[in-house]
Design a protein around this motif. Sequence first.
Motif, PDB file in Angstrom:
ATOM      1  N   LYS A  19       0.898  -1.338  -0.079  1.00 45.13           N
ATOM      2  CA  LYS A  19      -0.366   0.031  -0.239  1.00 45.13           C
ATOM      3  C   LYS A  19       0.592   1.167   0.513  1.00 45.13           C
ATOM      4  CE  LYS A  19      -3.661  -2.385   0.822  1.00 45.13           C
ATOM      5  NZ  LYS A  19      -3.383  -3.213  -0.156  1.00 45.13           N
ATOM      6  N   SER A  20       2.046   1.162   0.135  1.00 43.52           N
ATOM      7  CA  SER A  20       2.849   1.900   0.262  1.00 43.52           C
ATOM      8  C   SER A  20       3.928   2.587  -1.346  1.00 43.52           C
ATOM      9  CB  SER A  20       4.382   1.746   1.429  1.00 43.52           C
ATOM     10  OG  SER A  20       4.719   3.227   0.961  1.00 43.52           O
ATOM     11  N   SER A  21       3.880   3.391  -1.841  1.00 43.90           N
ATOM     12  CA  SER A  21       4.562   4.219  -2.995  1.00 43.90           C
ATOM     13  C   SER A  21       5.848   4.588  -2.745  1.00 43.90           C
ATOM     14  CB  SER A  21       4.124   5.129  -3.834  1.00 43.90           C
ATOM     15  OG  SER A  21       4.291   5.594  -2.566  1.00 43.90           O
ATOM     16  N   ALA A  22       6.581   4.420  -1.335  1.00 42.37           N
ATOM     17  CA  ALA A  22       7.481   4.722  -1.352  1.00 42.37           C
ATOM     18  C   ALA A  22       8.219   3.307  -1.137  1.00 42.37           C
ATOM     19  CB  ALA A  22       7.842   5.192   0.294  1.00 42.37           C
ATOM     20  N   ASP A  23       9.524   3.671  -2.261  1.00 42.74           N
ATOM     21  CA  ASP A  23      10.427   2.267  -2.939  1.00 42.74           C
ATOM     22  C   ASP A  23      11.248   2.635  -1.147  1.00 42.74           C
ATOM     23  OD1 ASP A  23      12.681   0.897  -3.958  1.00 42.74           O
ATOM     24  OD2 ASP A  23      12.287   1.605  -5.406  1.00 42.74           O
ATOM     25  N   PHE A  24      11.639   1.036  -0.376  1.00 40.67           N
ATOM     26  CA  PHE A  24      12.532   1.231   0.592  1.00 40.67           C
ATOM     27  C   PHE A  24      13.490   1.059   0.009  1.00 40.67           C
ATOM     28  CE2 PHE A  24      13.448  -2.725  -2.554  1.00 40.67           C
ATOM     29  CZ  PHE A  24      14.525  -3.349  -2.412  1.00 40.67           C
ATOM     30  N   ARG A  25      14.216   0.864  -1.398  1.00 42.80           N
ATOM     31  CA  ARG A  25      16.016   1.709  -1.727  1.00 42.80           C
ATOM     32  C   ARG A  25      16.147   2.924  -1.446  1.00 42.80           C
ATOM     33  NH1 ARG A  25      14.981  -1.631  -7.831  1.00 42.80           N
ATOM     34  NH2 ARG A  25      13.043   0.768  -7.415  1.00 42.80           N
ATOM     35  N   GLU A  26      14.917   4.192  -1.210  1.00 34.65           N
ATOM     36  CA  GLU A  26      15.290   4.795  -0.948  1.00 34.65           C
ATOM     37  C   GLU A  26      15.249   5.106   0.722  1.00 34.65           C
ATOM     38  OE1 GLU A  26      15.921   6.978  -3.698  1.00 34.65           O
ATOM     39  OE2 GLU A  26      15.416   5.329  -4.960  1.00 34.65           O
ATOM     40  N   TYR A  27      14.590   4.309   1.536  1.00 33.35           N
ATOM     41  CA  TYR A  27      14.229   5.267   3.056  1.00 33.35           C
ATOM     42  C   TYR A  27      15.757   4.444   3.702  1.00 33.35           C
ATOM     43  CZ  TYR A  27      13.142   4.019   7.399  1.00 33.35           C
ATOM     44  OH  TYR A  27      12.298   4.945   8.597  1.00 33.35           O
ATOM     45  N   LYS A  28      16.076   5.901   4.373  1.00 32.57           N
ATOM     46  CA  LYS A  28      17.344   5.853   4.947  1.00 32.57           C
ATOM     47  C   LYS A  28      17.501   5.107   6.408  1.00 32.57           C
ATOM     48  CE  LYS A  28      19.252   7.676   1.836  1.00 32.57           C
ATOM     49  NZ  LYS A  28      19.351   6.771   0.407  1.00 32.57           N
TER      50      LYS A  28
END
Length: 167
Positions: free
Chosen positions: A91-100
């Motif tokens: 349900k998230s649009s945030a890519d895990f690779r961009e998360y810090k």
Amino acid sequence: MSKISPLSRISVVLVHPQIAQNTGNAGRSCLNFSADLHLIRPIGFDISDKAVKRAGANYLRELQMTVWDSWEHFHEKSPSLFDEMVLFTTKSSADFREYKFQPPPSRLALLFGSETSGVKHVPEEDLKDMSKVAVPNFCPDHIRCLNLATTVGVGLYEAIRQRGLHS
């Protein structure tokens, strides 16, 4: 050979897991990464010692595993256990690779919902302050989402990589 620091302080939390093989594979990944595994009831399969032996998953005895009676019980205790909680969700649009991810020594929990219903049984209020990320689906016409155990492995690899815990 690369080794993971015993100070990794990473936990995988499976909310209402339903498929034994997925949980077993997630547990195997946790063992490989020196991560703890938390299972939140209800669980869709038998996790007794006898069932684990029958499944040939004896390695799970080496795993640091906690079974919580309910989401409420886990959620009540989680502030004292974790500094950062990240929910992996379609349900998230945030890519895990961009998360810090926070660097060590922060205590990190990677949360994953049930294979059949995600975290729909968790009160939205409990999730509002939690970071939410997704593993991209590159083939949405053919598959709905990645397998839970695969997503756990991907999340663990990225957290270990970013936090510099391998040597």
